[in-house]
Structure formats: C-alpha cells, structure tokens
Design a protein around this motif. Structure first.
Motif, mmCIF file in Angstrom:
data_model
loop_
_atom_site.group_PDB
_atom_site.id
_atom_site.type_symbol
_atom_site.label_atom_id
_atom_site.label_comp_id
_atom_site.label_asym_id
_atom_site.label_seq_id
_atom_site.Cartn_x
_atom_site.Cartn_y
_atom_site.Cartn_z
ATOM 1 N N GLU A 153 0.857 -1.192 0.000
ATOM 2 C CA GLU A 153 0.000 0.000 0.000
ATOM 3 C C GLU A 153 0.894 1.244 0.000
ATOM 4 O O GLU A 153 1.081 1.897 1.022
ATOM 5 N N ILE A 154 1.415 1.561 -1.167
ATOM 6 C CA ILE A 154 2.395 2.637 -1.303
ATOM 7 C C ILE A 154 1.737 3.959 -1.684
ATOM 8 O O ILE A 154 2.066 5.013 -1.135
ATOM 9 N N ASP A 155 0.802 3.917 -2.612
ATOM 10 C CA ASP A 155 0.286 5.167 -3.183
ATOM 11 C C ASP A 155 -0.458 6.027 -2.182
ATOM 12 O O ASP A 155 -0.263 7.244 -2.138
ATOM 13 N N ALA A 156 -1.324 5.424 -1.357
ATOM 14 C CA ALA A 156 -2.107 6.217 -0.398
ATOM 15 C C ALA A 156 -1.233 6.797 0.704
ATOM 16 O O ALA A 156 -1.557 7.837 1.277
ATOM 17 N N LEU A 157 -0.122 6.119 1.012
ATOM 18 C CA LEU A 157 0.736 6.560 2.109
ATOM 19 C C LEU A 157 1.850 7.509 1.665
ATOM 20 O O LEU A 157 2.262 8.370 2.439
ATOM 21 N N LEU A 158 2.325 7.346 0.433
ATOM 22 C CA LEU A 158 3.501 8.113 0.007
ATOM 23 C C LEU A 158 3.301 8.861 -1.311
ATOM 24 O O LEU A 158 3.582 10.050 -1.382
ATOM 25 N N THR A 159 2.864 8.144 -2.352
ATOM 26 C CA THR A 159 2.756 8.794 -3.655
ATOM 27 C C THR A 159 1.800 9.974 -3.602
ATOM 28 O O THR A 159 2.059 11.028 -4.203
ATOM 29 N N ARG B 93 3.884 18.452 -4.789
ATOM 30 C CA ARG B 93 4.017 19.126 -6.088
ATOM 31 C C ARG B 93 2.947 20.204 -6.235
ATOM 32 O O ARG B 93 3.188 21.293 -6.755
ATOM 33 N N LEU B 94 1.740 19.889 -5.771
ATOM 34 C CA LEU B 94 0.623 20.817 -5.887
ATOM 35 C C LEU B 94 0.860 22.093 -5.082
ATOM 36 O O LEU B 94 0.564 23.199 -5.536
ATOM 37 N N THR B 95 1.401 21.937 -3.880
ATOM 38 C CA THR B 95 1.608 23.089 -2.997
ATOM 39 C C THR B 95 2.967 23.748 -3.175
ATOM 40 O O THR B 95 3.240 24.782 -2.561
ATOM 41 N N GLY B 96 3.839 23.150 -3.983
ATOM 42 C CA GLY B 96 5.174 23.705 -4.187
ATOM 43 C C GLY B 96 6.153 23.378 -3.072
ATOM 44 O O GLY B 96 7.212 24.005 -2.960
ATOM 45 N N ALA B 97 5.829 22.375 -2.245
ATOM 46 C CA ALA B 97 6.704 21.988 -1.139
ATOM 47 C C ALA B 97 7.757 20.984 -1.619
ATOM 48 O O ALA B 97 7.446 20.062 -2.377
ATOM 49 N N ALA B 98 8.973 21.152 -1.185
ATOM 50 C CA ALA B 98 10.053 20.222 -1.525
ATOM 51 C C ALA B 98 9.931 18.962 -0.680
ATOM 52 O O ALA B 98 9.672 19.034 0.528
ATOM 53 N N PRO C 218 12.410 15.995 -0.755
ATOM 54 C CA PRO C 218 13.521 15.126 -1.158
ATOM 55 C C PRO C 218 13.589 13.820 -0.391
ATOM 56 O O PRO C 218 13.926 12.778 -0.962
ATOM 57 N N TYR C 219 13.291 13.836 0.904
ATOM 58 C CA TYR C 219 13.360 12.595 1.683
ATOM 59 C C TYR C 219 12.208 11.661 1.313
ATOM 60 O O TYR C 219 12.388 10.450 1.142
ATOM 61 N N ILE C 220 10.997 12.216 1.207
ATOM 62 C CA ILE C 220 9.854 11.407 0.790
ATOM 63 C C ILE C 220 10.090 10.836 -0.605
ATOM 64 O O ILE C 220 9.831 9.650 -0.861
ATOM 65 N N ASP C 221 10.616 11.663 -1.523
ATOM 66 C CA ASP C 221 10.888 11.200 -2.885
ATOM 67 C C ASP C 221 11.846 10.012 -2.881
ATOM 68 O O ASP C 221 11.652 9.030 -3.611
ATOM 69 N N SER C 222 12.890 10.103 -2.077
ATOM 70 C CA SER C 222 13.915 9.058 -2.064
ATOM 71 C C SER C 222 13.377 7.754 -1.504
ATOM 72 O O SER C 222 13.579 6.675 -2.081
ATOM 73 N N VAL C 223 12.674 7.826 -0.388
ATOM 74 C CA VAL C 223 12.119 6.610 0.215
ATOM 75 C C VAL C 223 11.035 6.019 -0.679
ATOM 76 O O VAL C 223 10.942 4.791 -0.838
ATOM 77 N N LEU C 224 10.237 6.889 -1.297
ATOM 78 C CA LEU C 224 9.211 6.401 -2.221
ATOM 79 C C LEU C 224 9.839 5.641 -3.388
ATOM 80 O O LEU C 224 9.392 4.548 -3.750
ATOM 81 N N ALA C 225 10.887 6.187 -3.982
ATOM 82 C CA ALA C 225 11.542 5.511 -5.102
ATOM 83 C C ALA C 225 12.074 4.145 -4.677
ATOM 84 O O ALA C 225 11.953 3.160 -5.418
ATOM 85 N N LEU C 226 12.652 4.080 -3.487
ATOM 86 C CA LEU C 226 13.204 2.809 -3.009
ATOM 87 C C LEU C 226 12.115 1.771 -2.751
ATOM 88 O O LEU C 226 12.247 0.605 -3.140
ATOM 89 N N GLU D 272 -0.495 1.899 -14.771
ATOM 90 C CA GLU D 272 0.746 2.680 -14.798
ATOM 91 C C GLU D 272 0.425 4.150 -14.993
ATOM 92 O O GLU D 272 -0.322 4.544 -15.874
ATOM 93 N N GLN D 273 0.992 5.003 -14.128
ATOM 94 C CA GLN D 273 0.780 6.440 -14.199
ATOM 95 C C GLN D 273 2.047 7.122 -14.687
ATOM 96 O O GLN D 273 3.160 6.639 -14.496
ATOM 97 N N PRO D 274 1.904 8.309 -15.304
ATOM 98 C CA PRO D 274 3.098 9.053 -15.711
ATOM 99 C C PRO D 274 3.970 9.345 -14.504
ATOM 100 O O PRO D 274 3.481 9.620 -13.416
ATOM 101 N N ALA D 275 5.290 9.264 -14.694
ATOM 102 C CA ALA D 275 6.214 9.535 -13.588
ATOM 103 C C ALA D 275 6.090 10.975 -13.151
ATOM 104 O O ALA D 275 5.894 11.880 -13.956
ATOM 105 N N ALA D 276 6.180 11.197 -11.833
ATOM 106 C CA ALA D 276 6.125 12.560 -11.304
ATOM 107 C C ALA D 276 7.348 13.329 -11.732
ATOM 108 O O ALA D 276 8.438 12.767 -11.916
ATOM 109 N N ALA D 277 7.195 14.629 -11.901
ATOM 110 C CA ALA D 277 8.327 15.458 -12.275
ATOM 111 C C ALA D 277 9.356 15.461 -11.166
ATOM 112 O O ALA D 277 9.026 15.323 -9.996
ATOM 113 N N ALA D 278 10.610 15.609 -11.531
ATOM 114 C CA ALA D 278 11.678 15.635 -10.535
ATOM 115 C C ALA D 278 11.528 16.839 -9.636
ATOM 116 O O ALA D 278 11.021 17.894 -10.037
ATOM 117 N N ALA D 279 11.976 16.658 -8.364
ATOM 118 C CA ALA D 279 11.868 17.771 -7.412
ATOM 119 C C ALA D 279 12.779 18.907 -7.813
ATOM 120 O O ALA D 279 13.822 18.683 -8.397
#
Length: 337
Positions: A286-292, A299-304, A306-314, A330-337
């Motif tokens: 259950e990754i998407d509801a908790l992290l994605t 991205r919507l609010t403009g908040a950085a 980096p830690y969430i992005d890294s753990v999510l990718a792993l 399959e969804q389009p990949a999120a834009a890089a931070a």
C-alpha cells in the motif's frame, strides 16, 4: 439501519462483529474466497480479550444480493477500493453514505475543502477519477481506523488492540448521518467520535504511516527499532517534517509535535507494520495512499520533498522487484523535485 461492510477482512470483520450487536442495525458483509466460505458455513469468529465471539452475519461476494444500504463501510486497502468502485453500485441508493476506512490520504481529500485547491483530484489515488465518478464525493464520510486486528484463519478475526474509529464529514459539519452512525458504532462497543476536522486526524495517523511503513519494509525492522535507531529515526523525522509543511499549506493542524509522535510509535514495541507484513506475505504494498499521494500534494503546494521522494523511489522498486507494485494502472512519472 442497513450497513454493508465492503471488505470483511481483519478490520471489516471486527467492525461487522461489533456493529451487529447494536439493536436495529442490519449488518452484511462482502467478502471472497476461503474467508467468505468460512463466514457462510461457520459464521464470523472474533477472538477478543481472551474470549471467542461467534456472530452470524449475511455474507456474499455479490453486492446485488444485498440491495441499497444506508451506509457502505469500505474496509479495503486504497487500491482495492479503487478496483471495487463499480461493483458497489447495487449498494448505493440516493442517500447512501460511503465510509472510507483506508489508511493514508483519501481519494475525496479536496472535496468541500475550499480555497485554491477545492475539488482537486489525486491521480495517484483515483486514476481516471473512477471513485469520484462512480461513488461520488458527496457520499463520503471520512474514517480514521486505530484498532489492530488480523485474520488468523478463514472466518476467524483476532483483535489485538484499539477500538476507536474517528468519523468526520469532508465539509466539517456534524451531520445527522455521521451522528447516527457514531451512535450505532458506540452501541456496538466501539469508540466513534465525530470530528469537525477529520483531515487533522487523517494527517496525524498518516504522519507515522508514511515513514514507519516504508522504512520498516526496506529494513525489515520492527516499529520500535525504526523509531529508536538514530539513523532511521532521523530519516522518519525528516519525512514527517516535509509532510507537515504540506499539510499546513493545505490548512491542516497537528495536536502533537514530531518527537512526541515518534516516541509514541516507539512505545508500541516490536510491532511489524502493515507494509512489512504485506511484504512478508507476498501481498500488494500500500504505497500510493501513504507516500505517492503525499508527493503529489507536495508538487501541488510547491513543497520540496527530497526525503519522501527518495524513500518512495526505493520502496516502489522493492515492490516491483517482488511483483507487489504497481497496483494501479501505470501512471506518468512525477516530475523531478
């Protein structure tokens, strides 16, 4: 009052067994497989406080057999709820409320929120707006689940701890439908406070789940270790700080600080998080509801993030390597931070 528990697994089975004790409440269960066969043949056995309760509740895998309900309590994981949206149609009358018991961010989060983000959709949770279209956000009642339960055998649910199911309307009103459901749940022996800001409660639980779950899955460590080891504790704290900035940008508030939230998790002891249990049992993570979804909100609010992005990718790669992710198309990949 007619109440259907859609997804009579560990939490749904516990809810159904307790709610069935409330006078005037007609409970039904939607289940499948060996669990459904056992429910039909033997009833639902609940192991709680050293006792066994046997409850006979109507159970089916065909919602059309049940007809329109006053409440549908969806006790599925987020990806399962998305898959089940069209199958719920026979249960939905003009005034049926749908109670979302999923961990993480709910698909209706921006409904009735107001401000710049009113009525936004979250693609990571509800691809093609499936639940928004087929269920409809006006039906939604939020629910934050605190008990821990598990299925120990088909038809047998063990209660481990907790009895609180916090309820709330997306618009913050103390509606009659929320109050009536709360009364029924409490008559059945549960705690069911109706909150004016259910999103604050959602974030408080999500705050821990978004870091403790994936870190435990990646390290195979229990909750006490993740929350007390200096390295994993620091990582959890950093992820929680990013999430707090997003939540506050969306108008949410926290009644405790980060350190208190982490310390509370540490006191739970050697508990295996739900994501670690799913990994060990070969179940979809259950990754998407908790992290994605949190990343998407960042991205919507403009908040950085980096830690969430890294753990999510792993943890996404961990899930893919085990054939346990993705669970949505399959969804389009999120834009890089």
């Amino acid at each position: 009052m007619k109440v259907c528990i859609y997804g009579a697994g560990a939490i749904g089975g516990y809810l159904g067994a307790q709610l069935a004790q409330a006078p005037g409440v007609q409970v039904s269960l939607v289940a499948r497989g060996a669990h459904l066969a056992a429910l039909r043949e033997n009833g639902l056995k609940l192991l709680i406080e050293g006792q066994e309760k046997l409850v006979r509740i109507a159970a089916t895998d065909d919602p059309a057999r049940l007809g329109p309900q006053d409440y549908v309590i969806v006790a599925l994981k987020a990806h399962q709820a998305w898959e089940a949206a069209e199958h719920m149609a026979p249960l939905l009358g003009p005034d049926t409320a749908v109670v979302t018991c999923q961990n993480g961010v709910p698909w209706w989060y921006f409904h009735a929120l107001g401000g710049d983000y009113a009525e936004r959709r979250l693609a990571s949770l509800d691809p093609d707006d499936r639940q928004w279209r087929l269920v409809g956000p006006r039906r939604a009642i939020g629910c934050v689940v605190y008990p821990a339960t598990e299925i120990v055998a088909p038809g047998v649910v063990k209660h481990i701890y907790g009895d609180k199911f916090a309820l709330g309307e997306p618009d913050g009103s103390l509606s009659q439908r929320c109050l009536a459901l709360s009364e029924a749940l409490e008559t059945g022996g549960l705690k069911a406070p109706v909150l004016e800001n259910i999103r604050d409660e959602i974030w408080l639980k999500l705050w821990g789940n978004l870091c403790f779950n994936p870190i435990s899955a990646l390290t195979r460590a229990t909750l006490d270790v993740v929350a007390s080891d200096p390295g994993t504790r620091a990582l959890a704290r950093a992820m929680m700080a990013e999430a707090e900035a997003i939540a506050r940008a969306l108008g949410a508030d926290f009644r405790v600080d980060v350190e208190r939230r982490i310390n509370g998790a540490a006191r739970v002891g050697a508990h295996r998080t739900s994501m670690l249990q799913d990994l060990e049992r070969g179940r979809p993570l259950e990754i998407d509801a908790l992290l994605t979804a949190v990343q998407e909100m960042g991205r919507l609010t403009g908040a950085a993030t980096p830690y969430i992005d890294s753990v999510l990718a792993l943890v996404q790669q961990l899930g893919r390597s085990q054939g346990l992710y993705p669970v949505f198309p399959e969804q389009p990949a999120a834009a890089a931070a």
